[in-house]
Write a protein that holds these residues in place. Sequence first.
Motif, PDB file in Angstrom:
ATOM      1  N   GLY A  46       0.810  -1.214   0.000  1.00 58.02           N
ATOM      2  CA  GLY A  46       0.000   0.000   0.000  1.00 58.02           C
ATOM      3  C   GLY A  46       0.844   1.265   0.000  1.00 58.02           C
ATOM      4  N   LEU A  47       1.961   1.243   0.733  1.00 58.47           N
ATOM      5  CA  LEU A  47       2.837   2.416   0.769  1.00 58.47           C
ATOM      6  C   LEU A  47       3.457   2.673  -0.601  1.00 58.47           C
ATOM      7  CD1 LEU A  47       3.971   4.548   2.723  1.00 58.47           C
ATOM      8  CD2 LEU A  47       5.910   3.008   3.127  1.00 58.47           C
ATOM      9  N   LEU A  48       3.817   1.606  -1.299  1.00 56.88           N
ATOM     10  CA  LEU A  48       4.364   1.760  -2.646  1.00 56.88           C
ATOM     11  C   LEU A  48       3.322   2.347  -3.584  1.00 56.88           C
ATOM     12  CD1 LEU A  48       6.550   1.290  -4.790  1.00 56.88           C
ATOM     13  CD2 LEU A  48       5.719  -1.074  -5.001  1.00 56.88           C
ATOM     14  N   ILE A  49       2.084   1.868  -3.495  1.00 53.68           N
ATOM     15  CA  ILE A  49       1.008   2.405  -4.329  1.00 53.68           C
ATOM     16  C   ILE A  49       0.777   3.875  -4.003  1.00 53.68           C
ATOM     17  CG2 ILE A  49      -1.458   2.243  -4.847  1.00 53.68           C
ATOM     18  CD1 ILE A  49      -1.229  -0.761  -4.327  1.00 53.68           C
ATOM     19  N   SER A  50       0.773   4.191  -2.705  1.00 48.69           N
ATOM     20  CA  SER A  50       0.560   5.579  -2.295  1.00 48.69           C
ATOM     21  C   SER A  50       1.682   6.489  -2.774  1.00 48.69           C
ATOM     22  CB  SER A  50       0.438   5.653  -0.773  1.00 48.69           C
ATOM     23  OG  SER A  50       0.166   6.963  -0.336  1.00 48.69           O
ATOM     24  N   THR A  51       2.876   5.939  -2.873  1.00 46.84           N
ATOM     25  CA  THR A  51       4.015   6.741  -3.336  1.00 46.84           C
ATOM     26  C   THR A  51       3.944   6.976  -4.838  1.00 46.84           C
ATOM     27  OG1 THR A  51       5.377   5.800  -1.565  1.00 46.84           O
ATOM     28  CG2 THR A  51       6.532   6.872  -3.378  1.00 46.84           C
ATOM     29  N   ILE A  52       3.490   5.974  -5.573  1.00 48.87           N
ATOM     30  CA  ILE A  52       3.463   6.075  -7.037  1.00 48.87           C
ATOM     31  C   ILE A  52       2.322   6.982  -7.496  1.00 48.87           C
ATOM     32  CG2 ILE A  52       3.101   4.765  -9.157  1.00 48.87           C
ATOM     33  CD1 ILE A  52       4.476   2.405  -7.806  1.00 48.87           C
TER      34      ILE A  52
END
Length: 505
Positions: free
Chosen positions: A230-236
Amino acid sequence: MLLILTRRELLTNLMTFRFVVAMVVTLLLVVANTVVLIADYERRLTSYNTAVKQHHARLSEASTYSELQNETVVDRSPNPLSIFNAGLDRRLGNSIDVSHILVPTRWDTQSHSADNPFLNLFSSVDLIMIFQVILSLLALLFAHDAIASEREAGTLRLTMTNPVSRPIILLAKYISAMACLILPVIMSLLFVLILFFVSGSIVLRGDDWLRISGILLTSIIYLSAFYLIGLLISTITRRTATALMLSMVIWSTVVLIYPSLSVFAVNRLWQTPSQLDAAYGEIEQIWEAFERERINFLKNDSIEGEDPNFNVKTPGSGSILDWINSNPTTLQYSKPAFRNMSGVEPDSEPLIPYVKTYYQFSEPQRIRAAERTWLVRQKALDQVHVRKADVAKILMRFSPAAMYDLATEVWAGTDFHSIENFITTVQQYRQTIIDYFYDKGAFSSRQWFASDKGEVDWSDLPRFSYHRTDITTSVQHASGDIACLLFINVVLFMTTFLIFVRQEV
Protein backbone atom coordinates in the motif's frame (compact mmCIF):
# COMPACT_ATOMS: atom_id res chain seq x y z
CA MET A 1 13.57 13.77 14.29
CA LEU A 2 12.59 10.13 13.66
CA LEU A 3 11.09 9.91 17.14
CA ILE A 4 9.10 13.12 16.69
CA LEU A 5 7.71 12.10 13.32
CA THR A 6 6.91 8.59 14.55
CA ARG A 7 5.04 9.97 17.56
CA ARG A 8 3.09 12.35 15.36
CA GLU A 9 2.14 9.63 12.87
CA LEU A 10 1.26 7.22 15.67
CA LEU A 11 -1.09 9.67 17.36
CA THR A 12 -2.66 10.52 14.01
CA ASN A 13 -3.32 6.82 13.26
CA LEU A 14 -4.62 6.06 16.75
CA MET A 15 -7.22 8.82 16.50
CA THR A 16 -8.55 7.71 13.14
CA PHE A 17 -11.84 5.87 12.69
CA ARG A 18 -10.15 3.09 10.73
CA PHE A 19 -8.01 2.17 13.77
CA VAL A 20 -11.13 1.83 15.91
CA VAL A 21 -12.72 -0.30 13.20
CA ALA A 22 -9.58 -2.44 12.97
CA MET A 23 -9.59 -3.08 16.72
CA VAL A 24 -13.30 -3.77 17.06
CA VAL A 25 -13.69 -5.92 13.94
CA THR A 26 -10.57 -7.98 14.63
CA LEU A 27 -11.39 -8.62 18.29
CA LEU A 28 -15.03 -9.46 17.59
CA LEU A 29 -14.20 -11.86 14.78
CA VAL A 30 -11.34 -13.53 16.64
CA VAL A 31 -13.16 -13.93 19.96
CA ALA A 32 -16.41 -15.13 18.39
CA ASN A 33 -14.65 -17.57 16.10
CA THR A 34 -12.39 -18.85 18.87
CA VAL A 35 -15.44 -19.82 20.93
CA VAL A 36 -16.76 -21.83 17.98
CA LEU A 37 -13.35 -23.38 17.27
CA ILE A 38 -12.89 -24.41 20.90
CA ALA A 39 -16.30 -26.09 20.85
CA ASP A 40 -15.32 -27.89 17.64
CA TYR A 41 -12.00 -28.97 19.18
CA GLU A 42 -13.75 -30.30 22.29
CA ARG A 43 -16.15 -32.27 20.10
CA ARG A 44 -13.26 -33.77 18.15
CA LEU A 45 -11.38 -34.51 21.38
CA THR A 46 -14.40 -36.31 22.82
CA SER A 47 -14.73 -38.29 19.60
CA TYR A 48 -11.04 -39.19 19.78
CA ASN A 49 -11.23 -40.39 23.41
CA THR A 50 -14.34 -42.45 22.62
CA ALA A 51 -12.65 -44.02 19.60
CA VAL A 52 -9.53 -44.91 21.61
CA LYS A 53 -11.63 -46.65 24.27
CA GLN A 54 -13.65 -48.53 21.66
CA HIS A 55 -10.58 -49.67 19.75
CA HIS A 56 -8.84 -50.74 22.96
CA ALA A 57 -11.91 -52.72 24.02
CA ARG A 58 -12.12 -54.43 20.64
CA LEU A 59 -8.44 -55.33 20.81
CA SER A 60 -8.77 -56.81 24.29
CA GLU A 61 -11.59 -59.04 23.04
CA ALA A 62 -9.41 -60.59 20.32
CA SER A 63 -8.52 -64.17 21.24
CA THR A 64 -6.27 -65.15 18.30
CA TYR A 65 -3.32 -63.52 16.60
CA SER A 66 -5.12 -63.32 13.27
CA GLU A 67 -7.90 -61.25 14.85
CA LEU A 68 -5.36 -58.59 15.72
CA GLN A 69 -5.27 -57.27 12.17
CA ASN A 70 -9.03 -56.70 12.19
CA GLU A 71 -9.04 -55.03 15.60
CA THR A 72 -5.87 -52.91 15.64
CA VAL A 73 -6.79 -49.30 14.95
CA VAL A 74 -4.59 -46.39 15.96
CA ASP A 75 -5.86 -42.85 16.44
CA ARG A 76 -4.42 -39.37 16.08
CA SER A 77 -5.53 -36.84 18.66
CA PRO A 78 -6.77 -33.44 17.41
CA ASN A 79 -4.17 -30.71 17.41
CA PRO A 80 -5.11 -27.81 19.73
CA LEU A 81 -3.14 -25.39 17.54
CA SER A 82 -5.46 -26.26 14.64
CA ILE A 83 -7.60 -23.46 16.10
CA PHE A 84 -5.03 -21.08 14.65
CA ASN A 85 -4.66 -22.84 11.32
CA ALA A 86 -6.76 -25.94 10.64
CA GLY A 87 -4.61 -27.01 7.69
CA LEU A 88 -4.95 -30.76 7.12
CA ASP A 89 -5.81 -31.60 10.71
CA ARG A 90 -9.53 -31.75 9.99
CA ARG A 91 -9.41 -32.55 6.29
CA LEU A 92 -7.72 -35.94 6.59
CA GLY A 93 -8.96 -38.79 8.74
CA ASN A 94 -7.72 -39.33 12.27
CA SER A 95 -7.77 -43.11 12.63
CA ILE A 96 -6.14 -45.85 10.59
CA ASP A 97 -6.14 -49.66 10.58
CA VAL A 98 -2.89 -51.50 11.24
CA SER A 99 -2.56 -54.82 9.44
CA HIS A 100 0.29 -57.00 8.29
CA ILE A 101 -1.42 -57.38 4.89
CA LEU A 102 -1.52 -53.64 4.13
CA VAL A 103 1.08 -50.90 4.46
CA PRO A 104 -0.99 -47.81 5.32
CA THR A 105 -0.72 -44.49 3.52
CA ARG A 106 -2.27 -41.08 4.16
CA TRP A 107 -5.17 -42.07 1.88
CA ASP A 108 -6.21 -44.92 4.18
CA THR A 109 -7.23 -42.74 7.11
CA GLN A 110 -10.78 -42.65 8.43
CA SER A 111 -12.74 -40.18 10.54
CA HIS A 112 -13.90 -41.08 14.02
CA SER A 113 -17.47 -39.96 13.50
CA ALA A 114 -19.74 -37.95 11.23
CA ASP A 115 -19.11 -34.24 11.44
CA ASN A 116 -21.72 -31.70 12.41
CA PRO A 117 -22.36 -29.76 9.17
CA PHE A 118 -23.64 -26.67 10.98
CA LEU A 119 -20.65 -26.48 13.31
CA ASN A 120 -18.25 -27.10 10.43
CA LEU A 121 -19.80 -24.21 8.54
CA PHE A 122 -18.35 -21.85 11.15
CA SER A 123 -15.30 -23.81 12.34
CA SER A 124 -13.91 -23.94 8.79
CA VAL A 125 -12.81 -20.32 9.28
CA ASP A 126 -9.73 -20.46 11.48
CA LEU A 127 -7.92 -17.54 13.10
CA ILE A 128 -5.22 -17.33 10.44
CA MET A 129 -7.89 -16.90 7.77
CA ILE A 130 -9.19 -13.89 9.68
CA PHE A 131 -5.71 -12.42 9.89
CA GLN A 132 -5.01 -13.34 6.28
CA VAL A 133 -8.10 -11.61 4.88
CA ILE A 134 -9.12 -8.88 7.31
CA LEU A 135 -5.77 -7.60 8.56
CA SER A 136 -4.21 -7.54 5.10
CA LEU A 137 -7.12 -5.36 3.99
CA LEU A 138 -6.68 -3.10 7.01
CA ALA A 139 -2.94 -2.83 6.28
CA LEU A 140 -3.71 -1.53 2.79
CA LEU A 141 -6.30 0.90 4.19
CA PHE A 142 -3.67 2.26 6.58
CA ALA A 143 -1.11 2.63 3.80
CA HIS A 144 -3.00 3.78 0.70
CA ASP A 145 -3.12 7.44 1.77
CA ALA A 146 0.14 7.60 3.71
CA ILE A 147 1.91 9.62 1.00
CA ALA A 148 -0.84 10.44 -1.50
CA SER A 149 -3.10 12.25 0.98
CA GLU A 150 -0.27 14.43 2.28
CA ARG A 151 0.78 15.19 -1.27
CA GLU A 152 -2.78 16.23 -2.12
CA ALA A 153 -3.16 18.34 1.02
CA GLY A 154 0.26 19.93 0.68
CA THR A 155 1.40 18.85 4.13
CA LEU A 156 4.15 16.70 2.63
CA ARG A 157 5.77 19.77 1.05
CA LEU A 158 5.46 21.57 4.36
CA THR A 159 7.14 18.70 6.19
CA MET A 160 9.97 18.69 3.68
CA THR A 161 10.77 22.34 4.49
CA ASN A 162 12.08 21.12 7.85
CA PRO A 163 15.52 19.53 8.18
CA VAL A 164 14.22 15.98 7.77
CA SER A 165 15.26 13.45 5.16
CA ARG A 166 12.84 11.48 3.06
CA PRO A 167 14.00 8.07 4.38
CA ILE A 168 13.11 9.29 7.88
CA ILE A 169 9.61 10.22 6.71
CA LEU A 170 9.07 6.76 5.20
CA LEU A 171 10.48 5.02 8.24
CA ALA A 172 8.32 7.04 10.64
CA LYS A 173 5.18 6.22 8.68
CA TYR A 174 6.11 2.54 8.55
CA ILE A 175 6.88 2.22 12.28
CA SER A 176 3.75 4.05 13.42
CA ALA A 177 1.41 2.17 11.10
CA MET A 178 2.89 -1.22 11.98
CA ALA A 179 2.45 -0.43 15.68
CA CYS A 180 -1.25 0.23 15.04
CA LEU A 181 -1.59 -3.00 13.03
CA ILE A 182 0.31 -5.18 15.48
CA LEU A 183 -1.79 -4.04 18.43
CA PRO A 184 -5.02 -5.79 17.25
CA VAL A 185 -3.06 -8.96 16.54
CA ILE A 186 -1.48 -9.07 20.01
CA MET A 187 -4.77 -8.20 21.72
CA SER A 188 -6.53 -10.93 19.73
CA LEU A 189 -3.94 -13.54 20.69
CA LEU A 190 -4.21 -12.56 24.34
CA PHE A 191 -7.97 -13.05 24.25
CA VAL A 192 -7.48 -16.40 22.50
CA LEU A 193 -5.10 -17.59 25.23
CA ILE A 194 -7.55 -16.43 27.91
CA LEU A 195 -10.31 -18.44 26.23
CA PHE A 196 -7.95 -21.43 26.09
CA PHE A 197 -7.40 -21.16 29.83
CA VAL A 198 -11.10 -20.73 30.61
CA SER A 199 -12.12 -23.71 28.47
CA GLY A 200 -9.87 -26.10 30.39
CA SER A 201 -9.84 -28.56 27.49
CA ILE A 202 -6.82 -27.07 25.72
CA VAL A 203 -3.46 -27.70 27.34
CA LEU A 204 -0.46 -26.09 25.69
CA ARG A 205 2.91 -27.81 25.90
CA GLY A 206 6.29 -26.11 26.08
CA ASP A 207 6.94 -25.98 22.35
CA ASP A 208 3.35 -24.84 21.69
CA TRP A 209 4.28 -21.45 23.10
CA LEU A 210 7.18 -21.28 20.65
CA ARG A 211 4.81 -22.20 17.82
CA ILE A 212 2.39 -19.46 18.83
CA SER A 213 5.30 -17.03 18.91
CA GLY A 214 6.22 -18.19 15.41
CA ILE A 215 2.66 -17.58 14.24
CA LEU A 216 2.78 -14.06 15.74
CA LEU A 217 6.12 -13.31 14.08
CA THR A 218 4.92 -14.58 10.70
CA SER A 219 1.72 -12.54 11.04
CA ILE A 220 3.73 -9.37 11.64
CA ILE A 221 5.92 -10.03 8.61
CA TYR A 222 2.80 -10.71 6.52
CA LEU A 223 1.10 -7.49 7.61
CA SER A 224 4.31 -5.59 6.93
CA ALA A 225 4.34 -6.89 3.35
CA PHE A 226 0.81 -5.65 2.69
CA TYR A 227 1.46 -2.30 4.34
CA LEU A 228 4.51 -1.84 2.13
CA ILE A 229 2.43 -2.75 -0.93
CA GLY A 230 0.00 0.00 0.00
CA LEU A 231 2.84 2.42 0.77
CA LEU A 232 4.36 1.76 -2.65
CA ILE A 233 1.01 2.41 -4.33
CA SER A 234 0.56 5.58 -2.29
CA THR A 235 4.01 6.74 -3.34
CA ILE A 236 3.46 6.07 -7.04
CA THR A 237 -0.02 7.56 -7.35
CA ARG A 238 -0.91 11.23 -7.05
CA ARG A 239 -4.48 10.84 -5.78
CA THR A 240 -5.84 9.02 -2.74
CA ALA A 241 -8.83 7.66 -4.62
CA THR A 242 -6.57 6.12 -7.26
CA ALA A 243 -4.38 4.57 -4.56
CA LEU A 244 -7.42 3.10 -2.81
CA MET A 245 -8.77 1.62 -6.04
CA LEU A 246 -5.42 0.04 -6.94
CA SER A 247 -5.04 -1.29 -3.40
CA MET A 248 -8.43 -3.02 -3.55
CA VAL A 249 -7.64 -4.56 -6.93
CA ILE A 250 -4.29 -5.90 -5.73
CA TRP A 251 -5.77 -7.15 -2.44
CA SER A 252 -8.63 -9.03 -4.07
CA THR A 253 -6.27 -10.54 -6.66
CA VAL A 254 -3.48 -11.55 -4.29
CA VAL A 255 -5.59 -12.71 -1.35
CA LEU A 256 -8.83 -14.01 -2.85
CA ILE A 257 -8.50 -14.76 -6.54
CA TYR A 258 -4.98 -15.95 -7.33
CA PRO A 259 -4.59 -18.75 -4.68
CA SER A 260 -7.94 -20.29 -5.61
CA LEU A 261 -7.27 -19.87 -9.31
CA SER A 262 -3.91 -21.65 -8.98
CA VAL A 263 -5.49 -24.70 -7.34
CA PHE A 264 -8.32 -24.74 -9.88
CA ALA A 265 -5.90 -24.54 -12.83
CA VAL A 266 -3.72 -27.37 -11.54
CA ASN A 267 -6.74 -29.61 -10.90
CA ARG A 268 -8.07 -29.01 -14.39
CA LEU A 269 -4.77 -29.30 -16.26
CA TRP A 270 -3.13 -32.13 -14.29
CA GLN A 271 -4.81 -35.27 -15.60
CA THR A 272 -2.91 -38.54 -15.02
CA PRO A 273 -5.39 -41.45 -14.97
CA SER A 274 -3.00 -43.61 -17.01
CA GLN A 275 -0.48 -43.66 -14.15
CA LEU A 276 -3.10 -44.97 -11.74
CA ASP A 277 -4.28 -47.57 -14.25
CA ALA A 278 -0.72 -48.79 -14.76
CA ALA A 279 -0.13 -48.95 -11.00
CA TYR A 280 -3.37 -50.84 -10.48
CA GLY A 281 -2.34 -53.37 -13.11
CA GLU A 282 1.05 -53.85 -11.46
CA ILE A 283 -0.58 -54.32 -8.05
CA GLU A 284 -2.93 -56.90 -9.49
CA GLN A 285 0.07 -58.80 -10.90
CA ILE A 286 1.75 -58.79 -7.47
CA TRP A 287 -1.25 -60.38 -5.80
CA GLU A 288 -1.80 -62.80 -8.66
CA ALA A 289 1.80 -63.97 -8.16
CA PHE A 290 1.10 -64.43 -4.45
CA GLU A 291 -2.06 -66.39 -5.24
CA ARG A 292 -0.13 -68.68 -7.58
CA GLU A 293 2.48 -69.36 -4.90
CA ARG A 294 -0.24 -70.09 -2.37
CA ILE A 295 -2.04 -72.49 -4.69
CA ASN A 296 1.21 -74.22 -5.64
CA PHE A 297 1.96 -74.72 -1.96
CA LEU A 298 -1.40 -76.40 -1.46
CA LYS A 299 -0.92 -78.58 -4.52
CA ASN A 300 2.46 -79.77 -3.27
CA ASP A 301 1.18 -80.43 0.23
CA SER A 302 1.16 -84.04 1.39
CA ILE A 303 -2.62 -83.98 1.78
CA GLU A 304 -4.36 -84.42 -1.54
CA GLY A 305 -7.66 -82.82 -2.42
CA GLU A 306 -7.96 -80.52 0.59
CA ASP A 307 -9.46 -77.09 0.13
CA PRO A 308 -7.43 -73.97 1.06
CA ASN A 309 -8.89 -74.10 4.58
CA PHE A 310 -8.12 -77.80 5.13
CA ASN A 311 -11.82 -78.21 5.94
CA VAL A 312 -11.24 -75.98 8.97
CA LYS A 313 -12.59 -72.46 9.27
CA THR A 314 -9.41 -70.40 9.12
CA PRO A 315 -8.30 -67.19 7.41
CA GLY A 316 -6.75 -67.17 3.97
CA SER A 317 -9.39 -69.00 1.96
CA GLY A 318 -10.42 -66.17 -0.32
CA SER A 319 -8.70 -65.08 -3.48
CA ILE A 320 -6.30 -62.21 -2.96
CA LEU A 321 -7.80 -60.51 -5.99
CA ASP A 322 -11.00 -60.06 -3.98
CA TRP A 323 -9.04 -57.92 -1.55
CA ILE A 324 -8.33 -55.23 -4.08
CA ASN A 325 -10.99 -52.62 -4.61
CA SER A 326 -12.10 -52.37 -8.20
CA ASN A 327 -11.72 -48.57 -8.20
CA PRO A 328 -8.32 -47.86 -9.79
CA THR A 329 -8.38 -44.19 -8.77
CA THR A 330 -8.03 -44.93 -5.07
CA LEU A 331 -6.18 -48.26 -4.96
CA GLN A 332 -7.81 -49.08 -1.64
CA TYR A 333 -8.12 -52.55 -0.13
CA SER A 334 -10.89 -54.43 1.53
CA LYS A 335 -9.31 -56.83 3.99
CA PRO A 336 -10.58 -60.38 4.38
CA ALA A 337 -12.45 -61.15 7.57
CA PHE A 338 -10.28 -63.28 9.84
CA ARG A 339 -12.62 -65.33 11.98
CA ASN A 340 -11.67 -67.02 15.20
CA MET A 341 -12.37 -70.74 15.39
CA SER A 342 -13.22 -71.30 19.04
CA GLY A 343 -13.05 -75.08 18.71
CA VAL A 344 -11.81 -77.87 16.45
CA GLU A 345 -13.74 -81.01 15.77
CA PRO A 346 -11.89 -84.11 16.99
CA ASP A 347 -11.77 -85.60 13.51
CA SER A 348 -10.12 -82.41 12.21
CA GLU A 349 -7.38 -82.44 14.85
CA PRO A 350 -4.86 -84.31 12.63
CA LEU A 351 -5.13 -81.50 10.09
CA ILE A 352 -3.94 -78.83 12.52
CA PRO A 353 -0.19 -79.32 11.79
CA TYR A 354 -0.88 -78.80 8.09
CA VAL A 355 -2.85 -75.66 8.84
CA LYS A 356 0.07 -74.33 10.91
CA THR A 357 2.49 -75.08 8.09
CA TYR A 358 0.21 -73.38 5.62
CA TYR A 359 0.05 -70.13 7.58
CA GLN A 360 3.74 -70.28 8.36
CA PHE A 361 4.27 -70.15 4.60
CA SER A 362 1.42 -67.87 3.48
CA GLU A 363 1.55 -64.99 5.97
CA PRO A 364 5.22 -63.99 5.40
CA GLN A 365 4.50 -64.19 1.67
CA ARG A 366 1.46 -62.00 2.22
CA ILE A 367 3.57 -59.45 4.10
CA ARG A 368 6.14 -59.29 1.30
CA ALA A 369 3.38 -58.87 -1.29
CA ALA A 370 1.86 -56.05 0.77
CA GLU A 371 5.20 -54.27 0.96
CA ARG A 372 5.78 -54.59 -2.80
CA THR A 373 2.25 -53.31 -3.32
CA TRP A 374 2.97 -50.32 -1.08
CA LEU A 375 6.02 -49.34 -3.13
CA VAL A 376 3.95 -49.28 -6.33
CA ARG A 377 0.97 -47.66 -4.73
CA GLN A 378 2.95 -44.98 -2.92
CA LYS A 379 4.85 -44.03 -6.05
CA ALA A 380 1.66 -43.75 -8.12
CA LEU A 381 -0.25 -41.75 -5.54
CA ASP A 382 2.70 -39.44 -5.00
CA GLN A 383 3.01 -38.81 -8.73
CA VAL A 384 -0.68 -38.08 -9.09
CA HIS A 385 -1.65 -36.33 -5.86
CA VAL A 386 1.48 -35.16 -4.06
CA ARG A 387 3.16 -33.71 -7.15
CA LYS A 388 -0.07 -32.00 -8.09
CA ALA A 389 -0.20 -30.44 -4.63
CA ASP A 390 3.45 -29.42 -4.86
CA VAL A 391 2.87 -27.71 -8.20
CA ALA A 392 -0.15 -25.90 -6.78
CA LYS A 393 1.92 -24.75 -3.81
CA ILE A 394 4.66 -23.44 -6.07
CA LEU A 395 2.15 -21.42 -8.06
CA MET A 396 0.40 -20.20 -4.92
CA ARG A 397 3.66 -18.95 -3.46
CA PHE A 398 3.54 -16.00 -5.84
CA SER A 399 0.95 -14.69 -3.39
CA PRO A 400 2.09 -13.47 0.06
CA ALA A 401 -1.26 -14.64 1.44
CA ALA A 402 -0.56 -18.23 0.36
CA MET A 403 2.96 -18.13 1.78
CA TYR A 404 1.57 -16.85 5.06
CA ASP A 405 -1.01 -19.65 5.18
CA LEU A 406 1.58 -22.35 4.40
CA ALA A 407 4.05 -21.01 6.97
CA THR A 408 1.46 -20.85 9.76
CA GLU A 409 0.30 -24.36 8.87
CA VAL A 410 3.81 -25.53 9.68
CA TRP A 411 3.91 -23.56 12.94
CA ALA A 412 0.56 -25.03 13.98
CA GLY A 413 1.67 -28.55 13.04
CA THR A 414 -1.22 -29.09 10.65
CA ASP A 415 0.80 -29.12 7.43
CA PHE A 416 1.46 -32.00 5.06
CA HIS A 417 4.76 -32.94 6.72
CA SER A 418 3.09 -33.29 10.12
CA ILE A 419 0.42 -35.62 8.73
CA GLU A 420 3.11 -37.55 6.88
CA ASN A 421 4.96 -37.93 10.18
CA PHE A 422 1.87 -39.59 11.68
CA ILE A 423 1.62 -42.01 8.74
CA THR A 424 5.32 -42.85 9.06
CA THR A 425 4.83 -43.56 12.77
CA VAL A 426 1.91 -45.88 11.94
CA GLN A 427 4.03 -47.71 9.36
CA GLN A 428 6.77 -48.18 11.94
CA TYR A 429 4.21 -49.48 14.42
CA ARG A 430 2.96 -51.94 11.81
CA GLN A 431 6.51 -53.26 11.45
CA THR A 432 6.72 -53.52 15.24
CA ILE A 433 3.55 -55.67 15.23
CA ILE A 434 5.03 -57.90 12.51
CA ASP A 435 8.23 -58.31 14.52
CA TYR A 436 6.05 -59.17 17.50
CA PHE A 437 4.35 -61.88 15.44
CA TYR A 438 7.71 -63.32 14.42
CA ASP A 439 9.05 -63.23 17.99
CA LYS A 440 5.97 -65.05 19.22
CA GLY A 441 6.02 -67.54 16.36
CA ALA A 442 2.44 -66.46 15.73
CA PHE A 443 2.16 -67.53 12.11
CA SER A 444 3.07 -71.14 12.88
CA SER A 445 1.09 -71.38 16.10
CA ARG A 446 -2.37 -72.78 16.73
CA GLN A 447 -3.35 -69.46 18.31
CA TRP A 448 -3.10 -67.79 14.92
CA PHE A 449 -6.47 -69.22 13.94
CA ALA A 450 -7.95 -70.99 17.02
CA SER A 451 -8.45 -70.18 20.69
CA ASP A 452 -9.65 -73.57 21.87
CA LYS A 453 -6.30 -74.26 23.57
CA GLY A 454 -6.11 -70.85 25.22
CA GLU A 455 -6.57 -67.24 24.21
CA VAL A 456 -3.66 -64.96 23.35
CA ASP A 457 -2.23 -62.88 26.17
CA TRP A 458 -1.96 -59.29 24.91
CA SER A 459 -0.17 -57.92 27.97
CA ASP A 460 3.16 -57.67 26.11
CA LEU A 461 1.70 -56.27 22.88
CA PRO A 462 3.60 -53.08 21.88
CA ARG A 463 1.50 -49.95 22.31
CA PHE A 464 1.20 -47.22 19.73
CA SER A 465 2.69 -43.86 20.62
CA TYR A 466 2.68 -40.75 18.47
CA HIS A 467 4.22 -37.33 19.09
CA ARG A 468 3.78 -34.34 16.85
CA THR A 469 6.66 -33.00 14.78
CA ASP A 470 9.30 -31.32 16.92
CA ILE A 471 9.73 -27.56 16.81
CA THR A 472 13.16 -27.75 15.13
CA THR A 473 11.71 -29.55 12.12
CA SER A 474 8.85 -27.07 11.95
CA VAL A 475 11.30 -24.16 11.92
CA GLN A 476 13.15 -25.75 9.01
CA HIS A 477 9.96 -26.26 7.00
CA ALA A 478 8.60 -22.78 7.73
CA SER A 479 11.87 -20.92 7.15
CA GLY A 480 11.52 -20.93 3.35
CA ASP A 481 8.17 -19.13 3.26
CA ILE A 482 9.20 -16.76 6.04
CA ALA A 483 12.40 -15.90 4.17
CA CYS A 484 10.37 -15.19 1.02
CA LEU A 485 8.04 -12.89 2.96
CA LEU A 486 11.04 -11.07 4.42
CA PHE A 487 12.56 -10.73 0.96
CA ILE A 488 9.29 -9.26 -0.34
CA ASN A 489 9.36 -6.76 2.52
CA VAL A 490 12.91 -5.68 1.70
CA VAL A 491 12.20 -5.35 -2.03
CA LEU A 492 9.03 -3.36 -1.44
CA PHE A 493 10.67 -0.99 1.03
CA MET A 494 13.71 -0.40 -1.17
CA THR A 495 11.52 0.16 -4.24
CA THR A 496 9.33 2.62 -2.33
CA PHE A 497 12.41 4.39 -1.00
CA LEU A 498 14.06 4.73 -4.43
CA ILE A 499 10.86 6.09 -5.98
CA PHE A 500 10.14 8.48 -3.12
CA VAL A 501 13.61 10.05 -2.95
CA ARG A 502 13.52 10.79 -6.69
CA GLN A 503 10.04 12.29 -6.76
CA GLU A 504 9.19 15.97 -6.79
CA VAL A 505 6.87 16.82 -3.96
